[in-house]
Write a protein that holds these residues in place. Sequence first.
Motif, PDB file in Angstrom:
ATOM      1  N   ASP A   1       0.821  -1.217   0.000  1.00  0.00           N
ATOM      2  CA  ASP A   1       0.000   0.000   0.000  1.00  0.00           C
ATOM      3  C   ASP A   1       0.852   1.264   0.000  1.00  0.00           C
ATOM      4  O   ASP A   1       0.348   2.352  -0.218  1.00  0.00           O
ATOM      5  CB  ASP A   1      -0.908   0.028   1.232  1.00  0.00           C
ATOM      6  N   HIS A   2       2.136   1.145   0.290  1.00  0.00           N
ATOM      7  CA  HIS A   2       3.033   2.298   0.400  1.00  0.00           C
ATOM      8  C   HIS A   2       3.579   2.675  -0.983  1.00  0.00           C
ATOM      9  O   HIS A   2       3.521   1.890  -1.916  1.00  0.00           O
ATOM     10  CB  HIS A   2       4.191   1.989   1.342  1.00  0.00           C
TER      11      HIS A   2
ATOM     12  N   THR B   1      10.006   6.702   1.451  1.00  0.00           N
ATOM     13  CA  THR B   1       8.803   5.876   1.389  1.00  0.00           C
ATOM     14  C   THR B   1       7.699   6.549   2.184  1.00  0.00           C
ATOM     15  O   THR B   1       7.902   6.955   3.331  1.00  0.00           O
ATOM     16  CB  THR B   1       9.071   4.479   1.971  1.00  0.00           C
TER      17      THR B   1
ATOM     18  N   GLU C   1       4.179   5.895   3.900  1.00  0.00           N
ATOM     19  CA  GLU C   1       3.410   4.758   4.399  1.00  0.00           C
ATOM     20  C   GLU C   1       1.928   5.097   4.426  1.00  0.00           C
ATOM     21  O   GLU C   1       1.500   6.021   5.109  1.00  0.00           O
ATOM     22  CB  GLU C   1       3.901   4.363   5.780  1.00  0.00           C
ATOM     23  N   VAL C   2       1.155   4.326   3.672  1.00  0.00           N
ATOM     24  CA  VAL C   2      -0.292   4.522   3.574  1.00  0.00           C
ATOM     25  C   VAL C   2      -0.960   3.564   4.557  1.00  0.00           C
ATOM     26  O   VAL C   2      -0.913   2.349   4.379  1.00  0.00           O
ATOM     27  CB  VAL C   2      -0.793   4.249   2.140  1.00  0.00           C
ATOM     28  N   SER C   3      -1.567   4.113   5.611  1.00  0.00           N
ATOM     29  CA  SER C   3      -2.246   3.253   6.579  1.00  0.00           C
ATOM     30  C   SER C   3      -3.729   3.109   6.279  1.00  0.00           C
ATOM     31  O   SER C   3      -4.354   2.114   6.668  1.00  0.00           O
ATOM     32  CB  SER C   3      -2.037   3.764   8.006  1.00  0.00           C
TER      33      SER C   3
ATOM     34  N   VAL D   1      -1.662   9.037   5.232  1.00  0.00           N
ATOM     35  CA  VAL D   1      -0.282   8.792   4.809  1.00  0.00           C
ATOM     36  C   VAL D   1       0.631   9.274   5.929  1.00  0.00           C
ATOM     37  O   VAL D   1       0.518  10.418   6.378  1.00  0.00           O
ATOM     38  CB  VAL D   1       0.050   9.543   3.497  1.00  0.00           C
ATOM     39  N   ASP D   2       1.505   8.392   6.389  1.00  0.00           N
ATOM     40  CA  ASP D   2       2.439   8.724   7.480  1.00  0.00           C
ATOM     41  C   ASP D   2       1.710   9.275   8.702  1.00  0.00           C
ATOM     42  O   ASP D   2       2.172  10.204   9.364  1.00  0.00           O
ATOM     43  CB  ASP D   2       3.516   9.700   7.018  1.00  0.00           C
TER      44      ASP D   2
END
Length: 61
Positions: A22-23, A34, A36-38, A52-53
């Motif tokens: 997903d990132h 990078t 990071e998409v949570s 994101v982040d």
Amino acid sequence: MNRAGATTTTSINAALQRFEGDHFVVGIALLSTTFEVSTPPQREAGTWKMVVDGVELTRTH
């Protein structure tokens, strides 16, 4: 793209290099970061939202 943390800020004006799950990774040659998409993009009440982040992003267009 910009990313601000508690003690650091990352700013990069570069192309998307690749997706990792997903990132996504943005950068030029060996310089990359990078994101990071949570929570992936989802439409809520006519707007697009994602996290994101750890920051919720909203797109209204």
